[in-house]
Design a protein around this motif. Structure first.
Motif, PDB file in Angstrom:
ATOM      1  N   UNK A 418       9.769 137.152 -49.365  1.00 21.92           N
ATOM      2  CA  UNK A 418      10.958 137.097 -48.509  1.00 21.92           C
ATOM      3  C   UNK A 418      11.813 135.870 -48.840  1.00 21.92           C
ATOM      4  N   UNK A 419      11.186 134.747 -49.063  1.00 24.49           N
ATOM      5  CA  UNK A 419      11.936 133.529 -49.378  1.00 24.49           C
ATOM      6  C   UNK A 419      12.669 133.688 -50.703  1.00 24.49           C
ATOM      7  N   UNK A 420      12.022 134.319 -51.679  1.00 26.33           N
ATOM      8  CA  UNK A 420      12.670 134.533 -52.972  1.00 26.33           C
ATOM      9  C   UNK A 420      13.806 135.539 -52.869  1.00 26.33           C
ATOM     10  N   UNK A 421      13.689 136.483 -51.944  1.00 23.39           N
ATOM     11  CA  UNK A 421      14.740 137.484 -51.761  1.00 23.39           C
ATOM     12  C   UNK A 421      15.953 136.926 -51.027  1.00 23.39           C
ATOM     13  N   UNK A 422      15.815 135.732 -50.438  1.00 26.12           N
ATOM     14  CA  UNK A 422      16.976 135.112 -49.804  1.00 26.12           C
ATOM     15  C   UNK A 422      16.880 134.922 -48.311  1.00 26.12           C
ATOM     16  N   UNK A 423      15.726 135.189 -47.696  1.00 23.69           N
ATOM     17  CA  UNK A 423      15.566 134.945 -46.255  1.00 23.69           C
ATOM     18  C   UNK A 423      15.321 133.452 -46.079  1.00 23.69           C
ATOM     19  N   UNK A 424      16.337 132.730 -45.641  1.00 23.32           N
ATOM     20  CA  UNK A 424      16.284 131.273 -45.623  1.00 23.32           C
ATOM     21  C   UNK A 424      15.864 130.654 -44.310  1.00 23.32           C
ATOM     22  N   UNK A 425      15.441 131.470 -43.339  1.00 22.02           N
ATOM     23  CA  UNK A 425      15.104 130.928 -42.017  1.00 22.02           C
ATOM     24  C   UNK A 425      13.604 130.798 -41.795  1.00 22.02           C
ATOM     25  N   UNK A 426      12.804 131.024 -42.833  1.00 22.32           N
ATOM     26  CA  UNK A 426      11.347 130.892 -42.692  1.00 22.32           C
ATOM     27  C   UNK A 426      10.979 129.424 -42.863  1.00 22.32           C
ATOM     28  N   UNK A 427      11.133 128.674 -41.795  1.00 19.52           N
ATOM     29  CA  UNK A 427      10.963 127.222 -41.851  1.00 19.52           C
ATOM     30  C   UNK A 427       9.540 126.766 -41.558  1.00 19.52           C
ATOM     31  N   UNK A 428       8.705 127.676 -41.091  1.00 21.22           N
ATOM     32  CA  UNK A 428       7.316 127.340 -40.792  1.00 21.22           C
ATOM     33  C   UNK A 428       6.409 127.856 -41.911  1.00 21.22           C
ATOM     34  N   UNK A 429       5.173 127.323 -42.021  1.00 21.94           N
ATOM     35  CA  UNK A 429       4.235 127.852 -43.024  1.00 21.94           C
ATOM     36  C   UNK A 429       3.909 129.313 -42.746  1.00 21.94           C
ATOM     37  N   UNK A 430       3.401 130.008 -43.750  1.00 20.15           N
ATOM     38  CA  UNK A 430       3.090 131.435 -43.613  1.00 20.15           C
ATOM     39  C   UNK A 430       2.097 131.691 -42.492  1.00 20.15           C
ATOM     40  N   UNK A 431       1.129 130.795 -42.312  1.00 19.03           N
ATOM     41  CA  UNK A 431       0.115 130.992 -41.270  1.00 19.03           C
ATOM     42  C   UNK A 431       0.709 130.961 -39.866  1.00 19.03           C
ATOM     43  N   UNK A 432       1.855 130.331 -39.722  1.00 18.21           N
ATOM     44  CA  UNK A 432       2.504 130.277 -38.406  1.00 18.21           C
ATOM     45  C   UNK A 432       2.926 131.683 -37.969  1.00 18.21           C
ATOM     46  N   UNK A 433       3.330 132.515 -38.913  1.00 11.61           N
ATOM     47  CA  UNK A 433       3.813 133.852 -38.593  1.00 11.61           C
ATOM     48  C   UNK A 433       2.680 134.876 -38.636  1.00 11.61           C
ATOM     49  N   UNK A 434       1.816 134.771 -39.628  1.00 12.81           N
ATOM     50  CA  UNK A 434       0.721 135.716 -39.761  1.00 12.81           C
ATOM     51  C   UNK A 434       1.202 137.142 -39.915  1.00 12.81           C
ATOM     52  N   UNK A 435       0.428 138.086 -39.384  1.00 11.17           N
ATOM     53  CA  UNK A 435       0.768 139.505 -39.505  1.00 11.17           C
ATOM     54  C   UNK A 435       1.960 139.903 -38.654  1.00 11.17           C
TER      55      UNK A 435
END
Length: 793
Positions: A418-435
């Motif tokens: 997602x970050x490579x595709x241009x979603x720039x609002x993922x400001x937390x680590x991946x584990x913060x979001x999980x599934x």
């Protein structure tokens, strides 16, 4: 002789110094006053403007001055403008005589060049300042062309009140661009800078009319117009109260103000890529829907249209703009606002799994009650299909299959994609979001979301143009300012998503619908094929719809800027109708070309959607993305051994091999089978084993649907304060079998056919033992939280 030479040398040096000083004059920017921010449509028409920082309506300088105003201002102020070098000595001498005779200043004799200098310096009108103006005017003529000097004058002359410059005056007094004004209107504006404090619209109308008519007569004398044109022009009314400037793209204007430094744009005026007609019509569509939705206290709506062929913004409406009602917060640009995306990221996961060889387009995905580390996703309709093909799960926007897919793909991998595709609002680590990442557990902006989909469209569109290669700039954000950028030639062999995966994803998106609304999508008519997806965030706070064609990407958001949720705020019900009304505005085009060389024809099991294995009976040839060759073979078709009549399963312990039938059978795990056969009447359950056959694998016969092994559950209090219950749910492959339930080795109950049991175990860890009538055992563990502890998220 030496004295003479010394004197001449000093004189030469002095001359050189004077010449150097003269040429060093007017260094840097002549006018440093702030200008209004102005956004024009792609056709040059004004869309929006904002007042300058000093409270003046002052537009930036333009390259050309309208011919009518040029003729009017030269006739009125400086008829020898094109023949002098900045100073008209004839006019100055005449002015001096008139001033001496009147014993006061009645005429200035200043040229337009000198007036430009005076406007830039804003000094008192004294003889000394006049001399400086003469010097600077001469220097100005050497630095700028006559056309540039006229443009500086037109942009900075006062036109009464807080209006500066011809462009601002034309819009404030006539509501139109300066190049569209008539001779009478232009002549009216041309006389205003001469005495803006005394003669301006709304006051001293007779004097203004006289000055205008005198100028019109002068234009006839100088042969700029004929007498009949002058007579007709004199009949035109003069303007009254200043008019408000257009505000047809106020949110894009504010975006430009915020991004101007980053974009490295020198002027505060831009010619945007927006289509004026579509922008105005989109404003009207959103206002109509906004008025309808406000009855349910849904106050905000926004939409973005991108041209995928050019990578530009066609229309930008950050909110249905209604400044007269501040409570609506219509000034907030929702295109830039981070919001929960709901289900709008599901197509990106589907495409990623196709691209990376995890699934084929129709691969069966589990759809059963699920609990993962305390996380229990639910489908929109709270039902289960047992198993459903990946493309149908996407088109119906089912949550549990999406979570199962993400669990297989790994949320860390999807987060990076997602970050490579241009979603720039993922400001937390991946584990913060999980599934929860796939169900709207993060935030995105409409800008990022639309640009990501546009990148997919551009990649697929460029398949033939770039001969199967990829342009890394396809995922670059859209331009909203007209540019002359050259096309990138550095094409690559690989991309974030390949042509075949995108093509398959758009095919799956063509008939998107939401559970519970299966027939609703048929109400949306469109003259063109559209791949589309809706989304609804948790708590009914955000309703989304995004649609793509080979030419356009359209994204719609509906909700409240303050985040308040409302019943009925669902993507398919509120955002989707807007989406299809917008597509009616856009030209119809061809559908995406099939990227044949990026697809492979392989044998696929029709029933499971997996790559066909040796036991698959119904096999079809299907075009799949090239990475589909890496997927696993069908795990659900297995060879089973039956007795001679084909009614019972057997093993070599209870039946002679020579008497057995060997048959391919479609076998789902018990939990999947439990729900799958409810909605698929042609599903055939496995026959029971022949009596006397030793079957040691209880997991193949029974499966605990809820709770899963090792799960942590919370038992809430009922409304009356009493402790509630949890419902244990199991599946047995032989539906008529009995299951004997034991908790902590104590018998609880017996179930037949439907194996569900409501219990209220005490807090702590428990052992759950299931025993069927044949003695097969299934042992699992679960933990009940204490009531004081919060339920897991």
């Amino acid at each position: 002789m030496n004295k003479v030479l010394k004197t001449l040398l000093i004189a030469d040096i002095a001359c050189l110094v004077l010449v150097a000083v003269f040429f060093l004059l007017l260094q840097g920017k002549l006018f440093k006053t702030p200008t209004s921010y102005v956004v024009e449509a792609s056709n040059g028409h004004l869309l929006s403007a904002a007042i300058a920082a000093d409270g003046q309506w002052r537009f930036p300088v333009v390259d050309t001055v309208p011919a009518k105003f040029r003729d009017c201002i030269i006739a009125f102020e400086d008829k020898r403008f094109y023949s002098h070098f900045g100073v008209d000595f004839l006019a100055m001498s005449r002015a001096m005589r008139q001033n001496l005779k009147a014993n006061g200043i009645v005429s200035g004799g200043s040229t337009l060049t000198m007036q430009v200098i005076r406007l830039s310096r804003k000094q008192d009108r004294t003889v000394w300042q006049k001399a400086i103006e003469v010097l600077l005017a001469l220097r100005l003529e050497l630095k700028y062309s006559k056309q540039e000097i006229l443009a500086l004058y037109a942009a900075n002359a006062p036109f009464g009140s807080n209006v500066v410059g011809l462009d601002a005056a034309s819009w404030r007094y006539y509501g139109r661009a300066a190049n569209t004004l008539s001779w009478g209107e232009t002549a009216t504006l041309a006389v205003l800078p001469n005495s803006p404090s005394l003669v301006h619209p709304g006051k001293n109308a007779p004097r203004l009319i006289k000055k205008r008519n005198d100028l019109l007569d002068k234009l006839v004398t100088l042969h700029f117009i004929d007498q009949s044109t002058a007579n007709l022009s004199k009949l035109e009314p003069i303007p009254g109260k200043p008019l408000p400037l257009p505000q047809n793209a106020p949110h894009l204007l504010n975006r430009f103000k915020a991004e101007r430094t980053t974009l490295q744009v020198a002027s505060t005026r831009i010619k945007s890529t927006l289509d004026e007609d579509i922008q105005l019509r989109l404003n009207a569509i959103l206002k109509r829907y906004n008025n309808r939705y406000r009855a349910n206290d849904i106050n905000n709506i926004s939409a973005l249209i991108l041209n995928a062929k050019t990578g530009t913004v066609v229309s930008y409406v950050g909110n249905s703009y209604q400044p007269e009602n501040a409570d609506l917060q219509s000034h907030v640009d929702m295109i830039k606002a981070p919001r929960s995306p709901g289900s709008t990221l599901k197509p990106l996961l589907y495409a990623s799994m196709l691209n990376d060889g995890f699934i084929l387009p129709h691969t069966l995905i589990p759809d059963i009650p699920t609990q993962i580390a305390g996380y229990s996703p639910q489908n929109y309709d709270l039902g289960y299909d047992g198993a459903i093909s990946a493309d149908k799960a996407l088109s119906r926007s089912l949550n549990i299959p999406a979570v199962k897919m993400l669990q297989q793909y790994k949320y860390e991998r999807f987060y990076d994609k997602l970050k490579k595709l241009g979603i720039g609002t993922l400001n937390q680590p991946a584990d913060h979001y999980g599934l929860s990442l796939i169900l709207g557990g993060s935030e995105v902006t409409m800008w990022d979301l639309a640009n990501t989909y546009m990148g997919m469209v551009r990649t697929l569109n460029h398949f033939n143009r770039y001969k199967g290669l990829y342009d890394p700039n396809d995922y670059r954000a859209a331009n909203y300012i007209e540019t002359n950028e050259r096309e990138n030639k550095n094409y690559q062999l690989n991309s974030l998503l390949d042509h075949g995966s995108i093509w398959a994803t758009f095919n799956a998106m063509e008939e998107v619908m939401r559970p519970g609304d299966e027939g609703l999508w048929e109400q949306f008519s469109s003259s063109q094929r559209v791949a589309w997806k809706t989304g609804t965030s948790f708590g009914f706070r955000d309703a989304w719809a995004v649609g793509v064609t080979p030419d356009y990407v359209v994204c719609v958001w509906v909700g409240n800027a303050d985040g308040e949720g409302r019943p009925g705020l669902v993507g398919v019900e509120t955002a989707a109708p807007v989406l299809f009304d917008i597509f009616k505005l856009l030209p119809n085009g061809k559908w995406f070309a099939t990227p044949a060389t990026k697809l492979r024809r392989i044998k696929v099991c029709k029933q499971s959607g997996y790559k066909a294995g040796e036991y698959c009976v119904d096999v079809i040839d299907e075009l799949v993305p090239t990475s589909g060759e890496k997927t696993s073979v069908c795990p659900f078709h297995k060879l089973v051994h039956l007795n001679a009549e084909g009614t019972l399963r057997v093993t070599d312990q209870c039946e002679s091999v020579t008497k057995m039938q060997h048959k391919s059978w479609f076998i789902l795990p018990p939990a999947m089978e439990y729900y799958y056969k409810i909605k698929n009447g042609d599903y055939r359950s496995l026959p029971p084993f022949m009596p006397g056959c030793d079957v040691s694998d209880a997991n193949a016969l029974m499966e605990l649907i809820y709770p899963k092994n090792g799960a942590t559950v919370y038992i809430p209090l009922e409304l009356d304060g009493s402790r509630g219950k949890i419902v244990l749910n199991a599946a047995h492959r032989n539906q008529s079998s009995k299951i004997y339930w034991h908790i902590d080795n104590e018998y609880v109950a017996t179930t037949t056919n439907y194996h569900q049991l409501a219990v209220s175990p005490s807090p702590g860890k428990h052992t759950l033992t299931l025993v069927d009538e044949n003695g097969q055992r299934l042992v699992q563990y679960f933990t009940v939280l204490d009531k004081e502890k919060k339920a897991p998220k």
